[in-house]
Design a protein around this motif. Sequence first.
Motif, mmCIF file in Angstrom:
data_model
loop_
_atom_site.group_PDB
_atom_site.id
_atom_site.type_symbol
_atom_site.label_atom_id
_atom_site.label_comp_id
_atom_site.label_asym_id
_atom_site.label_seq_id
_atom_site.Cartn_x
_atom_site.Cartn_y
_atom_site.Cartn_z
ATOM 1 N N ASP A 196 0.830 -1.212 0.000
ATOM 2 C CA ASP A 196 0.000 0.000 0.000
ATOM 3 C C ASP A 196 0.865 1.263 0.000
ATOM 4 O OD1 ASP A 196 -2.545 -1.098 -0.132
ATOM 5 O OD2 ASP A 196 -2.615 -1.464 2.025
ATOM 6 N N LEU A 197 1.984 1.214 0.712
ATOM 7 C CA LEU A 197 2.852 2.404 0.773
ATOM 8 C C LEU A 197 3.506 2.646 -0.578
ATOM 9 C CD1 LEU A 197 4.484 2.137 4.332
ATOM 10 C CD2 LEU A 197 2.309 3.158 3.642
ATOM 11 N N LEU A 198 3.881 1.558 -1.261
ATOM 12 C CA LEU A 198 4.473 1.702 -2.601
ATOM 13 C C LEU A 198 3.449 2.312 -3.558
ATOM 14 C CD1 LEU A 198 6.316 -1.744 -2.838
ATOM 15 C CD2 LEU A 198 7.360 0.505 -2.474
ATOM 16 N N ASP A 199 2.205 1.837 -3.452
ATOM 17 C CA ASP A 199 1.133 2.331 -4.334
ATOM 18 C C ASP A 199 0.842 3.806 -4.099
ATOM 19 O OD1 ASP A 199 0.865 -0.230 -5.256
ATOM 20 O OD2 ASP A 199 -0.913 -0.704 -4.052
ATOM 21 N N GLN A 200 1.023 4.253 -2.839
ATOM 22 C CA GLN A 200 0.635 5.630 -2.487
ATOM 23 C C GLN A 200 1.761 6.650 -2.672
ATOM 24 O OE1 GLN A 200 -1.289 5.522 1.414
ATOM 25 N NE2 GLN A 200 -2.409 3.692 0.791
ATOM 26 N N LEU A 201 2.888 6.177 -3.208
ATOM 27 C CA LEU A 201 4.019 7.065 -3.475
ATOM 28 C C LEU A 201 3.816 7.736 -4.840
ATOM 29 C CD1 LEU A 201 6.634 7.557 -1.844
ATOM 30 C CD2 LEU A 201 7.707 5.747 -3.206
ATOM 31 N N ALA A 202 3.993 9.057 -4.910
ATOM 32 C CA ALA A 202 3.890 9.763 -6.192
ATOM 33 C C ALA A 202 5.076 9.369 -7.076
ATOM 34 C CB ALA A 202 3.916 11.267 -5.940
ATOM 35 N N VAL A 203 4.928 9.453 -8.369
ATOM 36 C CA VAL A 203 6.071 9.243 -9.268
ATOM 37 C C VAL A 203 7.080 10.343 -8.940
ATOM 38 C CG1 VAL A 203 6.855 9.270 -11.665
ATOM 39 C CG2 VAL A 203 4.731 8.088 -11.060
ATOM 40 N N GLY A 204 8.337 9.952 -8.714
ATOM 41 C CA GLY A 204 9.368 10.907 -8.281
ATOM 42 C C GLY A 204 9.451 10.977 -6.758
ATOM 43 N N GLY A 205 8.565 10.271 -6.072
ATOM 44 C CA GLY A 205 8.530 10.320 -4.603
ATOM 45 C C GLY A 205 9.501 9.333 -3.949
ATOM 46 N N ARG A 206 9.726 9.503 -2.663
ATOM 47 C CA ARG A 206 10.682 8.675 -1.922
ATOM 48 C C ARG A 206 10.049 8.108 -0.657
ATOM 49 N NH1 ARG A 206 15.968 10.415 -3.635
ATOM 50 N NH2 ARG A 206 17.004 10.287 -1.624
ATOM 51 N N LEU A 207 10.308 6.835 -0.433
ATOM 52 C CA LEU A 207 9.857 6.150 0.781
ATOM 53 C C LEU A 207 11.092 5.753 1.583
ATOM 54 C CD1 LEU A 207 7.925 4.307 2.581
ATOM 55 C CD2 LEU A 207 8.170 2.568 0.808
ATOM 56 N N VAL A 208 11.138 6.159 2.866
ATOM 57 C CA VAL A 208 12.269 5.799 3.730
ATOM 58 C C VAL A 208 11.715 4.898 4.823
ATOM 59 C CG1 VAL A 208 14.140 6.682 5.169
ATOM 60 C CG2 VAL A 208 13.320 8.036 3.255
ATOM 61 N N ILE A 209 12.270 3.683 4.922
ATOM 62 C CA ILE A 209 11.662 2.686 5.813
ATOM 63 C C ILE A 209 12.708 1.708 6.367
ATOM 64 C CG2 ILE A 209 11.004 1.330 3.732
ATOM 65 C CD1 ILE A 209 8.578 0.282 5.343
ATOM 66 N N PRO A 210 12.726 1.509 7.685
ATOM 67 C CA PRO A 210 13.602 0.470 8.243
ATOM 68 C C PRO A 210 12.963 -0.898 8.011
ATOM 69 C CG PRO A 210 12.656 1.867 10.003
ATOM 70 C CD PRO A 210 11.958 2.213 8.728
ATOM 71 N N VAL A 211 13.755 -1.844 7.514
ATOM 72 C CA VAL A 211 13.226 -3.181 7.231
ATOM 73 C C VAL A 211 14.061 -4.224 7.949
ATOM 74 C CG1 VAL A 211 12.607 -4.849 5.425
ATOM 75 C CG2 VAL A 211 12.453 -2.406 4.933
ATOM 76 N N GLY A 212 13.383 -5.179 8.604
ATOM 77 C CA GLY A 212 14.087 -6.279 9.256
ATOM 78 C C GLY A 212 13.562 -6.508 10.653
ATOM 79 N N THR A 213 13.904 -7.668 11.192
ATOM 80 C CA THR A 213 13.454 -7.970 12.548
ATOM 81 C C THR A 213 14.649 -7.938 13.501
ATOM 82 O OG1 THR A 213 13.429 -10.261 11.786
ATOM 83 C CG2 THR A 213 11.312 -9.191 12.033
ATOM 84 N N GLU A 214 15.498 -8.970 13.463
ATOM 85 C CA GLU A 214 16.697 -8.981 14.313
ATOM 86 C C GLU A 214 17.624 -7.838 13.902
ATOM 87 O OE1 GLU A 214 17.616 -11.576 16.936
ATOM 88 O OE2 GLU A 214 15.477 -11.113 16.756
#
Length: 223
Positions: A172-190
């Motif tokens: 959903d976050l990828l879909d809601q990003l404008a073209v030219g937009g940036r998503l900053v997200i921490p990924v992982g568990t351990e």
Amino acid sequence: MAILRSATQTGIGMTSQRTRDRMLVRLREQGVLDEVVLSAIAAIPRHIFVDEALSIRAYEDVSLPIGYGQTISQPYIVGRMSEILRNGSNLKKVLEIGTGCGYQTAVLSKLAKEVYSVERIRPLVMKAREHLRDLKCTNVKLGHADGNMGLAELAPFDGIIVTAAASHIPQDLLDQLAVGGRLVIPVGTEEQILHLVERLSEDDYRTSKLEAVKFVPLLGGTQ
Ligand code: SAH
């Protein structure tokens, strides 16, 4: 008779201008170089976001407890993520997932025209709302919701910042990003790695892994 005021009121001690200036010097040394981000951080008093007993530690480069098992982000990571999101230009519409006490939100309010932030724990939404009202951050709207779904009704966003660690990047976050937009997200568990996703065109995304980070987990549902 002299009236004695607390150190927090007078600005003497650990919340003084000198202590706050030292935090800025440290951020530069750690490599946060975007002057617009540094000015935004300088303009937001971090000590008002934590309990009074912790305010003497508010300008240290640490995350601190804010209740409900959550934390206020470390100044370095707020600076770093803001810098990555901004990428040297002013932001129009930004979505933050994980408001917490609203510190990163307040910094974003200086970097973007409109800021939307969602938090899954209701009492934290109330707390953040109070802080942002006190600071007169009028371009911010807060919501009590599960941020995994983003905020479809207000999409697209030219910046999305997630301040809790996700096991994977929500579609959903990828879909809601404008073209030219940036998503900053921490990924992982351990082990968590900060990811940057750039939407290059309608269906072309570029993902980069940036650095190791430590966040509370991105959970599902609301409470
Ligand atoms: N941005 C904050 C960091 C808060 S810690 C700051 O500036 O200090 C991360 C926050 O993310 C917590 O308050 C937690 O409750 C919230 N969170 C975790 N999962 C979430 C979800 N799915 N949706 C919204 N908020 C979430």
